[in-house]
Design an enzyme around this catalytic site. Structure first.
Site, mmCIF file in Angstrom:
data_model
loop_
_atom_site.group_PDB
_atom_site.id
_atom_site.type_symbol
_atom_site.label_atom_id
_atom_site.label_comp_id
_atom_site.label_asym_id
_atom_site.label_seq_id
_atom_site.Cartn_x
_atom_site.Cartn_y
_atom_site.Cartn_z
ATOM 1 C CG MET A 1 -2.019 -1.169 1.421
ATOM 2 S SD MET A 1 -3.543 -0.797 1.923
ATOM 3 C CE MET A 1 -2.894 -0.487 3.648
ATOM 4 N N GLY A 2 1.975 1.019 -0.352
ATOM 5 C CA GLY A 2 3.094 2.146 -0.763
ATOM 6 C C GLY A 2 3.539 2.727 0.923
ATOM 7 C CG HIS B 1 6.867 -1.905 2.269
ATOM 8 N ND1 HIS B 1 6.796 -1.015 2.870
ATOM 9 C CD2 HIS B 1 5.971 -2.560 2.141
ATOM 10 C CE1 HIS B 1 5.519 -0.781 3.384
ATOM 11 N NE2 HIS B 1 4.893 -1.685 2.821
ATOM 12 C CE LYS C 1 3.773 -4.505 11.386
ATOM 13 N NZ LYS C 1 2.683 -4.486 10.858
ATOM 14 C CD GLN D 1 -1.994 -8.699 4.441
ATOM 15 O OE1 GLN D 1 -2.779 -7.877 4.510
ATOM 16 N NE2 GLN D 1 -0.760 -8.556 4.237
ATOM 17 C CB ALA E 1 12.316 -5.550 7.913
ATOM 18 C CG LEU F 1 11.375 -1.787 9.798
ATOM 19 C CD1 LEU F 1 12.184 -1.692 8.466
ATOM 20 C CD2 LEU F 1 11.448 -0.845 10.915
ATOM 21 C CB SER F 2 4.286 -0.822 10.582
ATOM 22 O OG SER F 2 3.104 -0.361 10.421
ATOM 23 C CB SER F 3 3.367 2.397 6.253
ATOM 24 O OG SER F 3 3.870 1.542 5.479
#
Ligand code: PAF
Length: 286
Positions: free
Chosen positions: A36-37, A43, A155, A159, A182, A190-192
């Site tokens: 999702m960018g 990513h 992560k 899903q 990661a 790590l997450s947006s």
């Protein structure tokens, strides 16, 4: 390395297929990395793994409206196509697929892919709309792109299991690959959405992985699942997490709840916790 000026960006299924089918006709293996960018190193690690496994790598960036409930952060979800494209170019990605919501969900769109069982617990309870939205858009992305393989981060472990179940049940001719989570130096996955954390919240967030590690170690050494869960939940609240959606051991494959002696499955610890408006999720094996 791909020339930074030339990473192609396509926005329609027609253009996506024209490129992917040309590669596949030449016998090249294609990997898709759906995102999702707001790309971070997690990513980019998926892109690196894709490059090791395939001849061509396609990344998709699509903030999928159907996996957000009306009260969630769809409007404010970070969007940064130009820097995403630059980062993908640096990693040697071959193609960025960035469709609009109108292109993805045309007039009269009326189909939902619903995966029973593995979608039900954990995030399925906390976010009942979520896995239907994910399964539907991932099914569409896989059909649109027709890659040989698709790569997802562990992560979002539930899903990943939902997508594996869906791909197997629908006979989608694609290999679904899970990649290890990661982490930042203090262990935070790590997450947006980490970008939403204030500096104080970011300090506290680093405790999640440590508290999970302690609980997993307790169970690995023969301790009771329920004791490890209760002590972990108390430790989270003491560390400053404001709300816990879940902190539970479940089976690694079908996410069933395990018996007290957990002999009936392969235990994995799953957590979802809140800091202010930010929901963090994580998971770990023993
Ligand atoms: O994990 C994500 O970023 C999204 O849920 C996915 C798999 C790209 C579907 O929108």
């Amino acid at each position: 390395m791909t020339d930074p000026e030339t990473l192609p960006i396509v926005r329609t299924v027609h253009h996506l297929r024209a490129m992917v089918y040309a590669w596949r006709r030449e016998g090249q293996r294609v990997a898709l990395v759906p995102t999702m960018g707001a790309l971070h190193d997690g990513h980019l690690g998926l892109i690196r793994l894709a490059k090791r496994q395939a001849d061509r790598v396609v990344a998709s960036v699509f903030v999928n409206p159907t996996q957000f409930a009306p009260h969630e952060d769809f409007e404010t979800y970070p969007r940064s196509e130009a820097s995403d494209a630059a980062a993908l170019t640096q990693e040697g990605c071959d193609l960025l697929y960035a469709p609009s919501a109108d292109a993805m969900y045309g007039p009269g769109f009326a189909t939902t892919v619903s995966v029973q069982g593995v979608s039900s617990p954990l995030d399925g309870l906390a976010r009942p709309h979520f896995f239907g939205g994910v399964a539907t858009v991932v099914a569409k992305l896989l059909i649109q792109c027709a890659p040989d393989m698709a790569i997802f981060g562990e992560k979002d472990y539930q899903q990943l299991q939902v997508i594996k179940r869906m791909a197997a049940d629908l006979d989608l001719p694609v290999r679904i690959i899970g990649a290890p989570t990661a982490r930042a130096e203090d262990g935070l996955a790590l997450s947006s959405r980490n970008a939403y954390l204030t500096p104080d919240q970011r300090q506290i967030a680093g405790m999640l992985n440590k508290i999970m590690a302690a609980a997993a170690e307790m169970v690995a050494e023969g301790g009771w699942v329920q004791t490890a869960e209760t002590e972990g939940q108390a430790a989270l609240l003491a560390a400053g997490f404001e709300k816990i959606d879940y902190f539970e051991f479940r089976d690694s494959f079908d996410l069933r709840r395990l018996g007290p002696d957990r002999a009936d499955g392969v235990p994995r610890l799953f957590a979802a916790v809140w800091l202010g408006k930010t929901r963090l999720i994580d998971n770990r094996g023993l």
